[in-house]
Design a protein around this motif. Structure first.
Motif, PDB file in Angstrom:
ATOM      1  N   UNK A  51      -1.099  -8.922  10.407  1.00 40.27           N
ATOM      2  CA  UNK A  51      -1.338  -9.600   9.127  1.00 40.27           C
ATOM      3  C   UNK A  51      -0.283  -9.179   8.112  1.00 40.27           C
ATOM      4  N   UNK A  52      -0.017  -7.893   8.050  1.00 40.81           N
ATOM      5  CA  UNK A  52       0.943  -7.388   7.070  1.00 40.81           C
ATOM      6  C   UNK A  52       2.354  -7.888   7.366  1.00 40.81           C
ATOM      7  N   UNK A  53       2.661  -8.089   8.649  1.00 41.80           N
ATOM      8  CA  UNK A  53       3.965  -8.626   9.004  1.00 41.80           C
ATOM      9  C   UNK A  53       4.178 -10.016   8.439  1.00 41.80           C
ATOM     10  N   UNK A  54       3.163 -10.867   8.538  1.00 41.48           N
ATOM     11  CA  UNK A  54       3.258 -12.219   7.968  1.00 41.48           C
ATOM     12  C   UNK A  54       3.391 -12.155   6.450  1.00 41.48           C
ATOM     13  N   UNK A  55       2.590 -11.294   5.826  1.00 44.14           N
ATOM     14  CA  UNK A  55       2.636 -11.171   4.364  1.00 44.14           C
ATOM     15  C   UNK A  55       4.006 -10.710   3.893  1.00 44.14           C
ATOM     16  N   UNK A  56       4.596  -9.747   4.602  1.00 43.26           N
ATOM     17  CA  UNK A  56       5.894  -9.198   4.200  1.00 43.26           C
ATOM     18  C   UNK A  56       6.984 -10.258   4.289  1.00 43.26           C
ATOM     19  N   UNK A  57       6.977 -11.040   5.362  1.00 42.10           N
ATOM     20  CA  UNK A  57       8.009 -12.065   5.539  1.00 42.10           C
ATOM     21  C   UNK A  57       7.852 -13.192   4.524  1.00 42.10           C
ATOM     22  N   UNK A  58       6.634 -13.683   4.354  1.00 38.89           N
ATOM     23  CA  UNK A  58       6.426 -14.808   3.435  1.00 38.89           C
ATOM     24  C   UNK A  58       6.754 -14.413   2.003  1.00 38.89           C
ATOM     25  N   UNK A  59       6.389 -13.203   1.626  1.00 41.49           N
ATOM     26  CA  UNK A  59       6.720 -12.749   0.265  1.00 41.49           C
ATOM     27  C   UNK A  59       8.226 -12.693   0.085  1.00 41.49           C
ATOM     28  N   UNK A  60       8.945 -12.174   1.098  1.00 44.03           N
ATOM     29  CA  UNK A  60      10.405 -12.055   0.995  1.00 44.03           C
ATOM     30  C   UNK A  60      11.069 -13.422   0.889  1.00 44.03           C
ATOM     31  N   UNK A  61      10.552 -14.403   1.621  1.00 41.72           N
ATOM     32  CA  UNK A  61      11.144 -15.744   1.578  1.00 41.72           C
ATOM     33  C   UNK A  61      10.952 -16.409   0.224  1.00 41.72           C
ATOM     34  N   UNK A  62       9.806 -16.196  -0.388  1.00 41.67           N
ATOM     35  CA  UNK A  62       9.475 -16.912  -1.627  1.00 41.67           C
ATOM     36  C   UNK A  62       9.742 -16.102  -2.888  1.00 41.67           C
ATOM     37  N   UNK A  63      10.084 -14.817  -2.739  1.00 41.00           N
ATOM     38  CA  UNK A  63      10.286 -13.964  -3.920  1.00 41.00           C
ATOM     39  C   UNK A  63      11.397 -14.529  -4.795  1.00 41.00           C
ATOM     40  N   UNK A  64      11.133 -14.582  -6.066  1.00 44.50           N
ATOM     41  CA  UNK A  64      12.104 -15.154  -7.003  1.00 44.50           C
ATOM     42  C   UNK A  64      12.897 -14.084  -7.741  1.00 44.50           C
ATOM     43  N   UNK A  65      12.720 -12.808  -7.345  1.00 43.10           N
ATOM     44  CA  UNK A  65      13.395 -11.730  -8.081  1.00 43.10           C
ATOM     45  C   UNK A  65      14.355 -10.941  -7.206  1.00 43.10           C
ATOM     46  N   UNK A  66      14.888 -11.575  -6.128  1.00 50.23           N
ATOM     47  CA  UNK A  66      15.863 -10.890  -5.292  1.00 50.23           C
ATOM     48  C   UNK A  66      17.251 -11.028  -5.914  1.00 50.23           C
ATOM     49  N   UNK A  67      18.117 -10.017  -5.727  1.00 46.28           N
ATOM     50  CA  UNK A  67      19.441 -10.076  -6.363  1.00 46.28           C
ATOM     51  C   UNK A  67      20.392 -11.044  -5.678  1.00 46.28           C
ATOM     52  N   UNK A  68      20.086 -11.422  -4.429  1.00 44.83           N
ATOM     53  CA  UNK A  68      21.050 -12.187  -3.640  1.00 44.83           C
ATOM     54  C   UNK A  68      20.622 -13.628  -3.377  1.00 44.83           C
ATOM     55  N   UNK A  69      19.441 -14.032  -3.860  1.00 43.72           N
ATOM     56  CA  UNK A  69      19.004 -15.397  -3.589  1.00 43.72           C
ATOM     57  C   UNK A  69      17.904 -15.821  -4.545  1.00 43.72           C
ATOM     58  N   UNK A  70      17.709 -17.142  -4.636  1.00 44.31           N
ATOM     59  CA  UNK A  70      16.554 -17.692  -5.333  1.00 44.31           C
ATOM     60  C   UNK A  70      15.361 -17.702  -4.387  1.00 44.31           C
ATOM     61  N   UNK A  71      14.152 -17.699  -4.956  1.00 47.24           N
ATOM     62  CA  UNK A  71      12.975 -17.848  -4.117  1.00 47.24           C
ATOM     63  C   UNK A  71      12.924 -19.245  -3.522  1.00 47.24           C
ATOM     64  N   UNK A  72      12.524 -19.330  -2.251  1.00 48.35           N
ATOM     65  CA  UNK A  72      12.470 -20.631  -1.586  1.00 48.35           C
ATOM     66  C   UNK A  72      11.301 -21.461  -2.095  1.00 48.35           C
ATOM     67  N   UNK A  73      11.432 -22.766  -1.937  1.00 49.73           N
ATOM     68  CA  UNK A  73      10.295 -23.637  -2.174  1.00 49.73           C
ATOM     69  C   UNK A  73       9.291 -23.468  -1.041  1.00 49.73           C
TER      70      UNK A  73
END
Length: 546
Positions: free
Chosen positions: A470-492
């Motif tokens: 469960x935590x693996x899915x949460x970690x990946x989805x949060x990383x994909x959609x996070x809007x505060x990363x220095x190298x990318x915008x959060x995904x739609x």
């Protein structure tokens, strides 16, 4: 009293002693303080045959008693506790305006003097003020008669509350009678057990609060190092619990047997909060690497300076050639010289813009682009500050600028990945109590893959708990959609879920958990709470369920 009546009394006392033992066992297991207090009052009423009762707790400043639970069976009054009816009565002050003991109130007297008060009839008792009781009786038609107020003392002998019982009833006739000496002894014994249970629960609550504060301290340290990861440490636990609750509620399918109680929830919550604690060991310049050439600063600035040096050298060379032509005054030749220099300068500007774009790391880098970086790096020459002619780019700069995707080199990615090893090492050093013993496994498994190609242990799906998956899915989805990363915008949402579906079919994440993630719209509930409105676009859930 007849012999038969004596036997009945003994039998009743033995039965109530058995109840008292059972109550003590039950109290020691109750974790919720509200239910614990309610159980104490209900148990006291039961073993003393009392019609009503009130449980008071000492206020934090030790100056008053606060109403916690109130019950009167014959009037169908239930306030406080799990009843849903708040108690709006003011606190009972233990001292008056001059600081003297408020011995006129029965409960206050019991607390102040650490002494049980047993009153046969409130209406004939001259030592206490029962004016409030009489007003209550007038309004309700009740007749308050016998009172038993028992102080509750903790293991250090300090009074932490008062258990007050009203109107003992004869077990056979239902007639209101006085509280007997046996009633008093049983109530005092229960009050003692109750005080210990309350104190233990409070100590546990305080220790849990202290423990969670230390966790917050760790996450704050990570946040202070990099504000890009601080939100991640809060959002992953939130999404983890959302998905875990959805799995817990599932009645059918391969995960129907998965269940959680309050202890399981708390264990998973703690694991979620600690899942990235190892990042305290990760260098901040790697965590925050926004461009390929960034370390403590973006070294593209140095490359820009070299371009400026080359352009200046070209201009100087051109001007010198023009000056050399002054004697013959050949305007055409001078123009040709400057035109050649401008062409070379334009080529440098084009190379500079190309390197700037390559430095961003936003798109997958093509082989031709990688080769062009190398040609620029070794083909152009410049004279450094020591006057030594060198390759335009160092080998380390070429390595960074030719990263195919993202901004991290293989070495830097290893440094980032090491945080999970550090997390496991840190968590396995702690003396976890039984109900938290799985925290290291839950927290340490969120970078594993179902096909065994993850890290750090290369575990397969069968070797992992549901919670870690469960935590693996949460970690990946949060990383994909996070809007505060220095190298990318959060995904739609649609883009992120498309990638998650590819991970499902590619053996990266648990397919059964992902199906619940989709079917129960966990992704949407998370998005509505944590994503920007522009990220929540139109999606097609049917496309993500196999």
């Amino acid at each position: 009293m007849t012999k038969g009546e004596t036997v009945d009394s003994v039998d009743d006392l033995l039965r109530r002693l058995e109840q008292l033992n059972a109550i003590g066992t039950a109290l020691s297991k109750e974790r919720d303080i509200t239910r614990l207090l309610e159980s104490i009052l209900v148990a006291a009423k039961t073993i003393t045959h009392a019609d009503g009762g009130t449980l008071y707790r000492m206020t934090d400043d030790q100056q008053a008693l606060r109403f916690e639970i109130l019950r009167t069976d014959s009037l169908h009054i239930a306030m406080g506790g799990t009843s849903g009816n708040p108690i709006n009565f003011p606190n009972l002050p233990l001292r008056d305006a001059e600081g003297k003991h408020n011995d006129s109130l029965v409960a206050a007297y019991a607390a102040l003097n650490n002494q049980t008060v047993n009153i046969a009839d409130a209406y004939t008792e001259a030592n206490f003020d029962f004016s409030g009781t009489r007003l209550f009786d007038e309004r309700t038609g009740y007749r308050s008669q016998s009172f038993l107020a028992v102080p509750m003392k903790d293991h250090e002998g300090d009074v932490i509350g008062v258990l007050q019982l009203i109107n003992a009833k004869h077990p056979q006739t239902g007639e209101v009678v006085s509280f007997s000496s046996a009633d008093q002894s049983l109530a005092e014994s229960l009050a003692s057990q109750a005080a210990i249970a309350i104190t233990n629960r409070n100590l546990m609550t305080q220790l849990e609060a202290l423990f969670e504060s230390f966790i917050s301290l760790i996450n704050l340290a990570i946040d202070e190092k990099s504000h890009y990861t601080g939100g991640h440490c809060q959002r992953v636990p939130a999404l983890t619990m959302m998905l875990a609750e959805a799995v817990n509620a599932t009645q059918g399918g391969p995960l129907a047997d998965f269940t959680m109680d309050d202890r399981d929830r708390y264990e998973l919550k703690i694991a979620g909060l600690l899942h990235d604690c190892g990042k305290v060991t990760t260098p901040v310049h790697v965590v925050d690497k926004a461009t390929k050439l960034q370390t403590l600063f973006d070294r593209m600035q140095l490359v820009d300076t070299r371009f400026e040096v080359l352009k200046r050298d070209l201009e100087i060379t051109a001007l010198r050639e023009q000056l050399a032509l002054r004697e013959v005054r050949d305007a055409t030749a001078e123009a040709d010289v400057m035109s050649t220099a401008r062409t070379a300068i334009d080529a440098l500007n084009d190379d500079r813009e190309f390197l700037r774009k390559a430095n961003q790391g936003g798109e997958f880098m093509k082989d031709a682009d990688i080769e062009r970086v190398r040609q620029i790096g070794t083909g152009a020459r410049w004279r450094n500050t020591d006057g030594v002619e060198s390759d335009f780019l160092t080998a380390e700069e070429i390595e960074n600028l030719t990263i195919r995707a993202g901004t991290l080199t293989a070495g830097e990615r290893d440094i980032i990945n090491y945080h999970i090893v550090a997390t496991i090492k840190m968590l396995e050093q702690l003396p976890w109590p039984k109900h938290l013993k799985n925290v290291p496994e839950y927290a340490g498994g969120h970078h594993e893959r179902m096909d065994g190609k993850g890290y750090p242990k290369g575990l397969t799906r069968e070797q992992m708990s549901v919670q870690a998956r469960v935590m693996g899915i949460a970690d990946i989805f949060e990383a994909l959609t996070a809007r505060d990363r220095p190298y990318k915008q959060g995904m739609k949402l649609s883009q992120a879920m498309g990638i998650m579906h590819k991970f499902r079919t590619g053996g990266h994440i648990d397919p059964d958990l992902f199906d619940i993630f989709v079917q129960e719209q966990v992704y949407l509930r998370y998005a509505q709470q944590f994503l920007d409105p522009w990220q929540i676009d139109e999606v097609n859930p049917q496309a993500w369920v196999n």
